[in-house]
Design an enzyme around this catalytic site. Structure first.
Site: not given
Length: 603
Positions: A296, A442-444, A449
């Site tokens: 992240r 991306y990545e959540g 988040q």
């Protein structure tokens, strides 16, 4: 052309002076490095990027990765980049000496990655996922897995991926259905994964997939997920490779990052896909998420890098483009005057200052979070390691989100600086805007988040992480109050810190009543509110360091350089920080307009 995508002076100012890399280098893990050796690495990365990345940026967009005859065709520079990046240590850099790495701090690795991503954000992802996959093996894999896969990955000879997403299970990983059936010392893997960045490409000798799957009989939900090493080709004892029944069935055609392939993989179509368990069964998601902090931070870093490159492109244009005339004291334009450069128009300057404020604030946020990561794993004091682990936890969703969301805004303003030309493919801004759009996914996603920040990180350990972060901000406020020119801004930041407490008291009231859906309904506005204040904190630190440098007669940078930092801080506190007042009003409003009801509001 090579210097247009980054300002290496600002990078070094933020790395050394504002975020004090030297403090990290004094820890035993990194004591073999000093400023001179790090400067050599940074300068090498810039020279490498000038030659091997930046010249191919537009080519990779115009000749995108695509699926043909059962494989992914990528730009030839992908294979060359993997090889040279491996030789230069850009993959092995963060790994311990015992694993064949260079044992570099996360702060330095993020600086090196930032330079490369600003030059060409399509290429560094290939090594980024290789690093992530290799890290998982070194942390949790047995000796055989380490010996078999990690050396080749660190050399750049073999790529790596992390395979989480499935067609029916995007962010909801509890719905994963890929199976793993025991088969002697390995497992038979069967299932499919989508959106796998760098999942396969023409010319790759091997790709080592880290796959989440369920062993037969595993518990339902996330508690039943295990992690497996599943190579594209199985290594044999004699060094040869055997196909492992991992098929590439498609490549997703995207609006941006077209040179960075995104594949759809099928495992075990011929019932001959073997995988090897990493660590213990049913702990795969725990292992994967232990590596998510780094991933992240990397997403935020990539977004900051793209926004930086866009800023320099629009700034260069503003210094070259003549358009219109400045207003005379009469309030009218003199048509007999020569046209003025658009850099002289106040609204263009406003857009450029917004870009500068966002990009430099984002980079400082990346370095600070990376510093907390370094302290959390390498500090000699256990109590301090725990402190910085909590600070890392609370900053991680912010460092992923602020550069991604505000980076989009910054690049969009950069395109606006070019006017109609910004919308044309002749100019690079439209590509930067398309490329950065994925980073808030991306990545959540931003929503995920934001819920993580408000629902978990703010409340964890009875708010201890938030308390520690508030203490760090308070230190900066006190230091800022000691400077006559900065004290009004330090006071303003203090007021925003108090406002944060009021906002949280209002929001947490819902959780205390058991209404968690309402508690998290405005998590995304809270993320924007909280991030805005944190970046205001970082700008106060930047301005203080700049003023101290001027007062001490520092010569690392020019007087104009230091003065520009204070000016940009003043811009941020005038144009950006006040937005938190409106966001606070939104969050504290008692109306519940987004929580589901029987009303048909979308008809």
């Amino acid at each position: 052309m090579a210097n247009e995508y980054i300002d290496i002076e600002t990078l070094k100012f933020l790395l050394y002076r504002v975020n004090r890399l030297q403090d990290v280098l004094e820890m035993p893990n990194y004591e073999e490095y000093d400023k001179d050796s790090i400067d050599m690495l940074l300068n090498s990365a810039k020279a490498f990027s000038d030659k091997e990345l930046y010249p191919y940026y537009r080519e990779m967009d115009e000749n995108p990765a695509h699926f043909k005859d059962g494989e992914i065709v990528v730009h030839p520079q992908v294979n060359n980049y993997m090889k040279v990046a491996g030789e230069m240590g850009f993959i092995a850099g963060a790994f311990p000496y015992d694993n064949g790495g260079l044992q570099l701090p996360s702060m330095v690795m993020n600086a090196l990655g930032y330079i490369q991503e600003a030059a060409n954000n399509h290429l560094p992802g290939y090594i980024g996922l290789t690093i992530g996959a290799a890290e998982l093996i070194t942390h949790f894999g047995n000796q055989h897995l380490n010996d078999t896969y990690v050396p080749k990955m660190l050399e750049g000879a073999w790529g790596g991926t992390m395979c989480l997403t499935e067609p029916q299970a995007g962010s909801s990983l509890s719905d994963i259905i890929t199976t793993a059936t025991p088969d002697g010392n390995s497992y038979k893997i069967h299932g499919q994964k989508i959106f796998i960045s760098g999942g396969d490409y023409q010319g790759a000798e091997n790709i080592v997939h880290l796959v989440l799957a369920r062993i037969k009989g595993a518990p339902a939900g996330t508690k039943g997920i295990s992690l497996f090493v599943v190579p594209k080709n199985r290594p044999n004892e004699d060094g040869s490779l055997t196909p492992n029944d991992v098929q590439t069935v498609a490549d997703f055609e995207k609006m941006g990052q077209k040179g960075y392939c995104t594949t759809h993989l099928f495992f075990g179509d011929k019932e001959d896909c073997q995988g090897w368990l990493v660590g213990e069964a049913h702990k795969g998601l725990k292992y994967m998420f232990l590596m998510m902090n780094g991933a992240r931070i990397a997403v935020g870093r990539g977004a900051a890098a793209i926004a930086t490159a866009a800023y320099h492109a629009s700034l260069n244009y503003a210094h070259e483009r003549a358009q219109g005339r400045k207003l005379a004291s009469t309030g009218k334009k003199d048509v007999n005057q020569e046209q003025t450069l658009i850099i002289n128009h106040p609204d263009v300057r406003r857009m450029l200052l917004l870009q500068k404020a966002v990009t430099e604030g984002s980079l400082s946020l990346v370095f600070l979070t990376a510093k907390y990561h370094d302290y959390s794993v390498s500090h000699t004091d256990a109590e301090q390691r725990e402190k910085y682990k909590l600070l890392l936890e609370i900053l991680t969703p912010v460092v992923k989100t602020y550069p991604s969301e505000m980076g989009k805004v910054a690049v969009d303003n950069g395109l606006q600086v070019l006017g109609g030309y910004g919308f044309c493919s002749d100019y690079i801004l439209q590509q930067y805007l398309r490329d950065i759009r994925i980073f808030s996914i991306y990545e959540g996603t931003t929503g995920i988040q934001s819920q993580d920040l408000l629902g978990r990180k703010i409340t964890m350990e009875n708010g201890k992480a938030l308390q520690l972060l508030s203490e760090e901000i308070t230190k900066s406020i006190k230091a800022g109050m000691a400077h006559e020119t900065l004290s009004p801004y330090a006071k303003k930041l203090g007021e925003k810190l108090e406002l944060t407490q009021k906002v949280l008291q209002s929001a947490i009231g819902y959780a205390m009543k058991g209404d968690y859906e309402r508690f998290l309904a405005d998590a995304t506005p809270f993320m924007e509110f909280f991030s805005n204040i944190l970046v205001g904190w970082l700008w106060l630190d930047m301005a203080r360091e700049a003023q101290q440098a001027l007062a001490n007669g520092a010569t690392e940078h020019s007087t104009e350089f230091y003065e520009s930092k204070t000016h940009t801080m003043e811009f941020y506190y005038t144009y950006e920080l006040p937005k938190t007042t409106g966001l606070a009003e939104i969050i504290m409003n008692r109306k519940s307009l987004t929580v589901g009801s029987d009303k048909k509001v979308f008809g």
